[in-house]
Scaffold this motif. Structure first.
Motif, short mmCIF file in Angstrom:
data_model
loop_
_atom_site.label_atom_id
_atom_site.label_comp_id
_atom_site.label_asym_id
_atom_site.label_seq_id
_atom_site.Cartn_x
_atom_site.Cartn_y
_atom_site.Cartn_z
N GLN A 57 0.84 -1.20 0.00
CA GLN A 57 0.00 0.00 0.00
C GLN A 57 0.88 1.25 0.00
O GLN A 57 0.65 2.20 -0.76
N ARG A 60 2.67 1.63 -3.43
CA ARG A 60 1.73 2.00 -4.49
C ARG A 60 1.27 3.45 -4.34
O ARG A 60 1.27 4.21 -5.30
N GLU A 61 0.90 3.80 -3.12
CA GLU A 61 0.40 5.16 -2.90
C GLU A 61 1.48 6.20 -3.14
O GLU A 61 1.22 7.28 -3.65
N LYS A 62 2.70 5.86 -2.75
CA LYS A 62 3.81 6.80 -2.96
C LYS A 62 4.03 7.03 -4.45
O LYS A 62 4.16 8.18 -4.90
N GLU A 65 1.27 9.12 -5.83
CA GLU A 65 1.38 10.51 -5.37
C GLU A 65 2.42 11.26 -6.20
O GLU A 65 2.18 12.37 -6.67
N GLN B 325 -6.19 -4.16 -4.79
CA GLN B 325 -5.50 -2.87 -4.74
C GLN B 325 -4.08 -3.01 -4.22
O GLN B 325 -3.21 -2.21 -4.52
N LYS B 326 -3.87 -4.00 -3.35
CA LYS B 326 -2.57 -4.17 -2.71
C LYS B 326 -1.79 -5.34 -3.31
O LYS B 326 -0.87 -5.86 -2.69
#
Ligand SMILES: Cc1cc2nc3c(=O)[nH]c(=O)nc-3n(C[C@H](O)[C@H](O)[C@H](O)COP(=O)(O)OP(=O)(O)OC[C@H]3O[C@@H](n4cnc5c(N)ncnc54)[C@H](O)[C@@H]3O)c2cc1C
Lengths: 305, 439
Positions: A57, A60-62, A65, B325-326
């Motif tokens: 997570q 991926r989010e980094k 962003e 998603q992960k």
């Protein structure tokens, strides 16, 4: 402590590496037994299985962003997360992280110094038809430097606290990142809390983990990682294309910034906290006080010029 | 919604306007025929090219793949195809083949009760009575009988009763059965018992009752209870134009009189309580997960069976999406665990409360009946409890935490009253005192 169990098991497998030779049926059976250990989600590696989604997570989010900030104004399609990126997982173990990254569309290479780990990882992935973007090699990170191939993303999870020369290990990982690429590391901090949980409690008091699994002095604080990259200049690359800029290259993180809170676009440190009631790992909010005192994940980025 | 006790006649009345819904005109719940729901879902699936539907095909066996190939479930179909499943969702009902494959054990019991379902036809409600939008449920000692409106002239029946009564009723002439449905909502319990016995005896003698005979029997019972033929409680003589003019005083308290049953809609099912020990297959049964009746079977008295299953599916879909998603493997224990954590306890609480209500309401023990009537009347005074009950009955928002709590509170309330009933009687000497204490 689940984490220390993981480490113990990792050590055991490193030492149980079998001799090279042609693969025979007995060997396959042997590795599928080991594999069922690595991949037994309620067994010795349960903590690692639970922690994995949180690391993914964060990664991926980094990436999303950063992509959003760089492509501001363009349509959202430009941020595809991991899709199509070349990703290297250093110290892949049984392949928990590598599989997840490959499923998210990354062309993933997992490497591990333990031959047995790599065989386990290969065997497990071979059962899954959706993992065609994934490959494994039994090698050390240093030997990848010989090839010109560099990666958009280099990850190394729970490895740093076990290497003998962290500075050289970090330089190697950094070197393997493409200009403008990303480096993700997760490890344990050197703090009274980490000492208490991983050594005093798990090793000395509860004797859950054989003594000596962890060496307190090898734990690395987040500020030390930041400080390392404040001094780290990408060395002259083997690729002549970058050679002329070698002397100009700036450090990964601005040296004048505080090592406690580095500039947001250059680095980030987030705590990984285990929530015993929900029995799951959570990503601590940015700047949560004390959250990075034990397990944490670190991101930084290679300057693109 | 009107719910009442078959012995004491204590009654709970629910209405949408009472519970502060945003849009009370939409009612507190919708009744949908399963067939319509299924048709709608199938139509939706047609729009999703990535979903492949294989119908008119049975799962013949499920076998575990070899250890080296990860031990994934191999689903063998009766047309010879074999599907290798990353995740095998057992939505295959009470006798779930997936559950047997996963070797998930369950605990439960049979209620010694059969559920009869049927689609009933009746005249529309008269101009003075409002539309056919009220549910009626009467708790008889043999089990509850429920009337669920579908349209102005069609409603659905769910009648839970003892197996020998169920088989006698369903073996009867459909018109006799229709008369018995009307009687079961109206006549005192004593007379119902008499009527069941008449039907059973006549069948045993090889001379089953005709429609005229059962109507005559019902008329006699009404006369012996002094039920006026103009009362809403009278069903022996169906007035040809009952739906015009001023309706009987009590007509809102009872469902419309059933005139016939839609052919082919009568069916019976054994009722049971069943809950698996786990929703996720492990070890040799890994990469399996159970939803709906495969995981749990409840008594239909609260109309919750399908709702529980839909809430399961909603939660499972969320967990799968989160895992994707992960980069997770949707068949893994790690990906499925949050589903079990979220649903198991919630389902169990609700199921236990429904079970408790069934047991309390089939009791004829005097203190229990008395407490029940007081309990129901106390409940009727408590808007918040009623609201909770209604919310659950319609499962308007299945994430509502007090959903299960509402049912539990209702069951506990009645149970607690029954337990303390003798002391309470001495102390208060009456219902008024009891309500005072309860508050
Ligand atoms: C008398 C009665 C009244 C009820 N009233 C209500 C009510 O008012 N409201 C409510 O919400 N619920 C009610 N229920 C409960 C409701 O019907 C169930 O909870 C619901 O149908 C469960 O859905 P499901 O999909 O889990 O299982 P099911 O509806 O049982 O579906 C299982 C499916 O799996 C298929 N299947 C099984 N084995 C195989 C195989 N080997 N190969 C291929 N396919 C297979 C079956 O054909 C079937 O289609 C009532 C139940 C009863 C008995």
């Amino acid at each position: 402590m689940g984490l220390t169990n993981v480490v113990r098991a990792m050590h055991r497998q490193v030492h149980s590496a079998v001799s090279r030779g042609t693969v025979n049926a007995a060997e396959i059976a042997h590795f599928s037994r080991l594999s069922s250990q690595w991949w037994d989600e309620q067994g010795e590696f349960a903590f690692l299985h639970k922690m994995n989604p949180v690391r993914v997570q964060f990664i991926r989010e980094k990436l999303l962003e950063v992509a959003r900030e760089e492509h501001e104004g363009e349509d959202a399609l430009s941020s595809k997360g991991l899709h199509g990126l070349d990703v290297l997982d250093v110290g892949c173990g049984g392949g928990l992280l590598s599989e997840s990254l490959a499923r998210l569309g990354a062309n993933t290479l997992g490497i591990d110094a333990s031959e047995s780990n790599v065989k386990i990882a290969k065997l497990h992935a071979s059962a899954d038809p959706k993992l065609e973007r994934l490959s494994y090699v039994n090698t050390a990170a240093e030997s990848l430097l010989e090839s010109p191939k560099r990666y958009d993303v280099v990850c190394s999870m729970e490895v740093l606290e076990h290497v003998d020369n962290p500075a050289s290990f970090l330089s190697t990982c950094a070197e393997l990142v493409k200009p403008g690429g990303h480096l993700f590391l997760s490890t344990i901090s050197r703090s009274p809390l980490a000492y208490f949980l991983t050594i005093f409690l798990a090793e000395d008091l509860l004797r859950k983990v054989s003594r000596g699994t962890h060496t307190y002095s090898k734990f690395i604080k987040p500020t030390e990682l930041v400080a390392f990259f404040q001094k780290h200049h990408s060395s002259a690359s083997a690729d002549p294309q970058y050679l002329e800029h070698a002397t100009l290259s700036r450090p990964w993180i601005s040296p004048q910034a505080s090592s406690v809170s580095p500039p947001r676009k250059e680095a980030e440190v987030r705590g990984l906290i285990y929530h015993p009631l929900q029995s799951k790992w959570l990503l601590a909010p940015r700047d949560a006080w004390g959250a990075t005192d034990c397990n944490y994940i670190f991101w930084t980025r290679k300057p693109s010029e | 919604m009107q719910v009442w006790d078959g012995i004491s006649d204590a009654r709970l009345t629910f209405s949408a306007s009472e519970i502060g819904l945003e849009r009370p005109q939409e009612g507190m719940a919708r009744l949908t025929e399963n067939l319509n729901l299924q048709r709608g879902l199938l139509r939706h699936l047609e729009k999703l090219p990535e979903v492949q539907l294989i119908d008119k095909t049975k799962v013949q066996s499920i076998i575990r793949d070899t250890e080296e190939r990860g031990g994934w479930p191999l689903v063998h179909l009766d047309n010879g195809r074999v599907l290798r499943a990353r995740l095998l969702v057992g939505a295959d009902g009470f006798n779930s083949p997936v559950r047997s494959y996963a070797q998930i054990s369950s605990f439960g019991w049979s209620y010694d009760t059969q559920g009869i379902v049927a689609t009933m036809v009746h005249p529309p409600r008269g101009a003075f009575q409002g539309p056919n939008t009220t549910c009626y449920q009467r708790f008889l000692p043999t089990g509850p009988i429920a009337f669920l409106p579908l349209s102005p002239t069609v409603s659905s029946l769910v009648w839970s009763t003892r197996p020998h009564i169920a088989s006698a009723l369903t073996a009867s002439d459909p018109d006799v059965f229709a008369s018995m449905i009307n009687a079961a909502f109206r006549l005192p319990e004593l007379s119902l018992r008499y009527l069941y016995n008449r039907i059973i005896e006549a069948q045993a003698n090889g001379t089953p009752l005709t429609h005229a005979e059962i109507q005559q029997e019902i008329l006699w019972r009404e006369q012996s209870h002094s039920i006026d033929h103009n009362s809403a409680y009278a069903s022996a003589v169906i007035q040809p134009n009952a739906d015009v003019g001023v309706p009987a005083a009590d007509s809102e308290s009872l469902p419309p009189l059933v005139t016939s049953l839609q052919p082919g809609t009568v069916a019976t099912f054994p009722l049971r309580f069943n809950h698996t020990d786990s929703y996720i297959g492990e070890g040799q049964g890994s990469r399996t997960v159970l939803v709906g009746d495969a995981a749990h079977t409840v008594h239909p008295l609260a109309g919750q069976g399908l709702n529980l299953g839909i809430a399961d599916v909603e939660c499972l879909a969320r967990c799968i999406d989160d895992a994707l998603q992960k980069g997770g493997d949707v068949g893994s224990y790690t990906a499925l665990l949050p589903y079990a954590q979220e649903r198991y306890l919630e389902n169990h609480t609700l199921m236990s409360a429904i079970d408790k209500l069934h047991k309390l309401y089939t009791s004829t023990l005097e203190p229990v009946v008395w407490a029940r009537s007081v309990g129901v009347e106390v409940l009727n005074e408590f808007d918040s409890i009623k609201a909770a009950l209604m919310m659950t009955a319609g499962a308007r928002d299945h994430k509502l935490n007090n959903a299960a709590a509402g049912w539990n509170m209702a069951a506990k309330g009645v149970e607690g009253l029954a337990a303390g009933v003798n002391a309470a009687k001495l102390l208060s000497g009456g219902i008024g005192g009891m309500i005072g204490m309860g508050l």
